[in-house]
Design a protein around this motif. Structure first.
Motif, PDB file in Angstrom:
ATOM      1  N   PHE A  84       3.257  -5.385   2.901  1.00 58.45           N
ATOM      2  CA  PHE A  84       4.605  -4.916   3.221  1.00 58.45           C
ATOM      3  C   PHE A  84       4.554  -3.438   3.593  1.00 58.45           C
ATOM      4  CE2 PHE A  84       4.635  -8.637   0.704  1.00 58.45           C
ATOM      5  CZ  PHE A  84       5.690  -9.394   1.206  1.00 58.45           C
ATOM      6  N   SER A  93      11.728  -0.585  -2.444  1.00 55.94           N
ATOM      7  CA  SER A  93      12.334  -1.676  -1.662  1.00 55.94           C
ATOM      8  C   SER A  93      11.245  -2.614  -1.140  1.00 55.94           C
ATOM      9  CB  SER A  93      13.180  -1.124  -0.508  1.00 55.94           C
ATOM     10  OG  SER A  93      12.345  -0.642   0.531  1.00 55.94           O
ATOM     11  N   LEU A  94      10.079  -2.045  -0.814  1.00 54.72           N
ATOM     12  CA  LEU A  94       8.964  -2.898  -0.360  1.00 54.72           C
ATOM     13  C   LEU A  94       8.502  -3.786  -1.528  1.00 54.72           C
ATOM     14  CD1 LEU A  94       6.671  -0.343   1.592  1.00 54.72           C
ATOM     15  CD2 LEU A  94       8.643  -1.586   2.440  1.00 54.72           C
ATOM     16  N   LYS A  99      10.029   2.996   8.457  1.00 58.80           N
ATOM     17  CA  LYS A  99      10.062   4.469   8.476  1.00 58.80           C
ATOM     18  C   LYS A  99       8.846   4.990   9.259  1.00 58.80           C
ATOM     19  CE  LYS A  99       9.920   8.778   6.618  1.00 58.80           C
ATOM     20  NZ  LYS A  99       8.532   8.976   6.341  1.00 58.80           N
ATOM     21  N   GLN A 119       2.910   3.246  12.611  1.00 54.82           N
ATOM     22  CA  GLN A 119       1.891   2.751  11.670  1.00 54.82           C
ATOM     23  C   GLN A 119       2.019   1.232  11.497  1.00 54.82           C
ATOM     24  OE1 GLN A 119       0.746   4.719   7.791  1.00 54.82           O
ATOM     25  NE2 GLN A 119       2.198   3.236   6.998  1.00 54.82           N
ATOM     26  N   TYR A 151      -0.215  17.301  -1.177  1.00 47.72           N
ATOM     27  CA  TYR A 151       0.462  16.012  -1.266  1.00 47.72           C
ATOM     28  C   TYR A 151       0.798  15.726  -2.735  1.00 47.72           C
ATOM     29  CZ  TYR A 151       2.092  11.584   0.359  1.00 47.72           C
ATOM     30  OH  TYR A 151       2.926  10.543   0.694  1.00 47.72           O
ATOM     31  N   ALA A 190      15.786  10.042   5.827  1.00 51.63           N
ATOM     32  CA  ALA A 190      14.850   8.974   5.472  1.00 51.63           C
ATOM     33  C   ALA A 190      14.058   9.401   4.244  1.00 51.63           C
ATOM     34  CB  ALA A 190      13.900   8.708   6.639  1.00 51.63           C
ATOM     35  N   MET A 191      14.004   8.536   3.242  1.00 50.88           N
ATOM     36  CA  MET A 191      13.248   8.893   2.031  1.00 50.88           C
ATOM     37  C   MET A 191      11.780   9.066   2.375  1.00 50.88           C
ATOM     38  SD  MET A 191      14.896   6.705  -1.020  1.00 50.88           S
ATOM     39  CE  MET A 191      16.630   6.875  -1.396  1.00 50.88           C
ATOM     40  N   GLY A 201       6.773  -0.065   5.678  1.00 54.26           N
ATOM     41  CA  GLY A 201       8.112   0.393   6.035  1.00 54.26           C
ATOM     42  C   GLY A 201       8.249   0.712   7.517  1.00 54.26           C
ATOM     43  N   MET A 243       0.869   5.831  -1.013  1.00 51.80           N
ATOM     44  CA  MET A 243       0.126   7.027  -1.440  1.00 51.80           C
ATOM     45  C   MET A 243       0.808   7.653  -2.658  1.00 51.80           C
ATOM     46  SD  MET A 243      -1.509   8.719   1.921  1.00 51.80           S
ATOM     47  CE  MET A 243      -0.066   9.582   2.494  1.00 51.80           C
ATOM     48  N   PRO A 245      12.988  -2.484   6.373  1.00 46.75           N
ATOM     49  CA  PRO A 245      13.834  -1.409   6.914  1.00 46.75           C
ATOM     50  C   PRO A 245      13.684  -0.077   6.176  1.00 46.75           C
ATOM     51  CG  PRO A 245      15.163  -3.164   5.920  1.00 46.75           C
ATOM     52  CD  PRO A 245      13.755  -3.621   5.863  1.00 46.75           C
ATOM     53  N   THR A 246      14.001   0.994   6.892  1.00 45.73           N
ATOM     54  CA  THR A 246      13.938   2.350   6.322  1.00 45.73           C
ATOM     55  C   THR A 246      15.055   2.548   5.304  1.00 45.73           C
ATOM     56  OG1 THR A 246      13.058   3.181   8.399  1.00 45.73           O
ATOM     57  CG2 THR A 246      14.040   4.813   6.919  1.00 45.73           C
ATOM     58  N   ILE A 247      14.689   3.052   4.152  1.00 47.90           N
ATOM     59  CA  ILE A 247      15.678   3.371   3.113  1.00 47.90           C
ATOM     60  C   ILE A 247      15.990   4.862   3.205  1.00 47.90           C
ATOM     61  CG2 ILE A 247      16.182   3.315   0.635  1.00 47.90           C
ATOM     62  CD1 ILE A 247      15.815   0.524   1.911  1.00 47.90           C
ATOM     63  N   PRO A 286       0.836  -1.206   0.000  1.00 45.12           N
ATOM     64  CA  PRO A 286       0.000   0.000   0.000  1.00 45.12           C
ATOM     65  C   PRO A 286       0.873   1.259   0.000  1.00 45.12           C
ATOM     66  CG  PRO A 286      -0.612  -1.497   1.802  1.00 45.12           C
ATOM     67  CD  PRO A 286       0.731  -1.926   1.273  1.00 45.12           C
TER      68      PRO A 286
END
Ligand code: AMP
Length: 279
Positions: A145, A39-40, A149, A153, A71, A183-184, A147, A30, A174-176, A28
């Motif tokens: 999947f 990466s997910l 990050k 959530q 957004y 953090a992206m 993150g 946005m 993991p956070t990319i 999922p």
């Protein structure tokens, strides 16, 4: 990659896949996709026979209308970015598909949603859990999947899946980060040039604070020092900077169990969030 906008079209596909015994993975998002999202997708592709990426800017999880309006929406370039990954479906439902007239249900997870982003953005997690439950049911996902990050959530969604007996297994990834440690995030696109240069300081402070706490420094003193350092650098307001249990997100003053250090800080009108493991 099929682009599907209607849940009945999606159901036809997922019914056939489920009948054939195929494992369906869901990612999922946005949209405004970056390497963190991708990466997910890579992890989902490695673990599942079929992968559905969902793209829905969910109005119900925004607590500020300006944030929703601003957004980033980059559907065409998102589809281009996904093309090399051999995803089966990009599902882009319309708000009217998700929330038809008369829609009246809200799902609320207590406990892990208290404080942090749940405290700073009242109603945010109700919006998240309601849409995630719908997306997991619409996609018939066997695995989904998320993150780290957005660590809170991830915990809220794990609780949701457990409590509602959803068949979907929730998998944290993991956070990319950018090369400079930031953090992206899709929201990084809204940082001006000077703010973008300053933004990695969030991760610098988090990492230093986590290391100091691991070496025995006083948690309240370290949190106060890091918060003051971020304010002095130009961040503000700081919504929170807290140490919490990694398992249940209970606030901690001593790192006597696996913990996570969480921050949400505003910079240039953009709310940046990040977290790191402690211990
Ligand atoms: P979003 O589009 O921001 O709602 O994010 C969609 C998914 O991507 C969520 O599970 C996020 O936690 C995850 N995600 C966002 N940024 C990153 C990142 N930098 N590293 C790993 N996962 C991320």
């Amino acid at each position: 990659m099929k682009i599907i906008r209607c849940k009945s079209d999606l159901r036809q596909l997922t019914d056939a896949w489920t009948r054939a015994g195929e494992i369906i993975g869901v990612v999922p998002t946005m949209g405004a996709l970056h390497a963190g999202h991708l990466s997910l997708v890579t992890t989902a592709k490695a673990q599942c026979n079929r992968v559905i990426v969902t793209l829905f800017v969910n109005p119900r999880q925004f607590t500020n209308p300006e944030d929703l309006a601003n957004y980033p929406r980059t559907e065409d370039s998102d589809a281009v970015k996904l093309a090399p990954f051999n995803v089966d479906v990009l599902y882009i439902p319309d708000p009217s598909e998700m929330y038809p007239a008369g829609f009246a249900t809200s799902i609320s997870v207590s406990g892990v949603s208290a404080g942090l982003c749940g405290g700073a953005r009242p109603g945010h997690f109700d919006g998240v859990t309601t849409v995630v439950a719908k997306l997991l049911l619409q996609t018939a996902g066997d695995a989904a999947f998320f993150g780290e990050k957005d660590f809170q959530q991830l915990q809220v969604v794990k609780r949701l899946a457990l409590d509602l007996d959803l068949k979907t297994k929730i998998i944290g990834c993991p956070t990319i980060r950018e090369d400079d440690g930031l953090a992206m995030s899709s929201r990084n696109l809204r940082l001006g040039e000077a703010a973008r240069k300053l933004a990695p300081q969030v991760y610098v402070e988090l990492s230093q604070t986590a290391a100091a706490i691991e070496q025995g420094a006083s948690v309240p003193q370290e949190l106060a020092r890091a918060s003051a350092a971020l304010s002095a650098a130009g961040f503000g307001p700081i919504d929170y900077l807290e140490l919490r249990s990694a398992a249940n997100l209970a606030p901690l003053t001593h790192p006597d169990q696996p913990a996570r250090l969480f921050v949400a800080a505003w910079l240039d009108g953009v709310r940046l969030i990040d977290n790191v493991a402690v211990g």
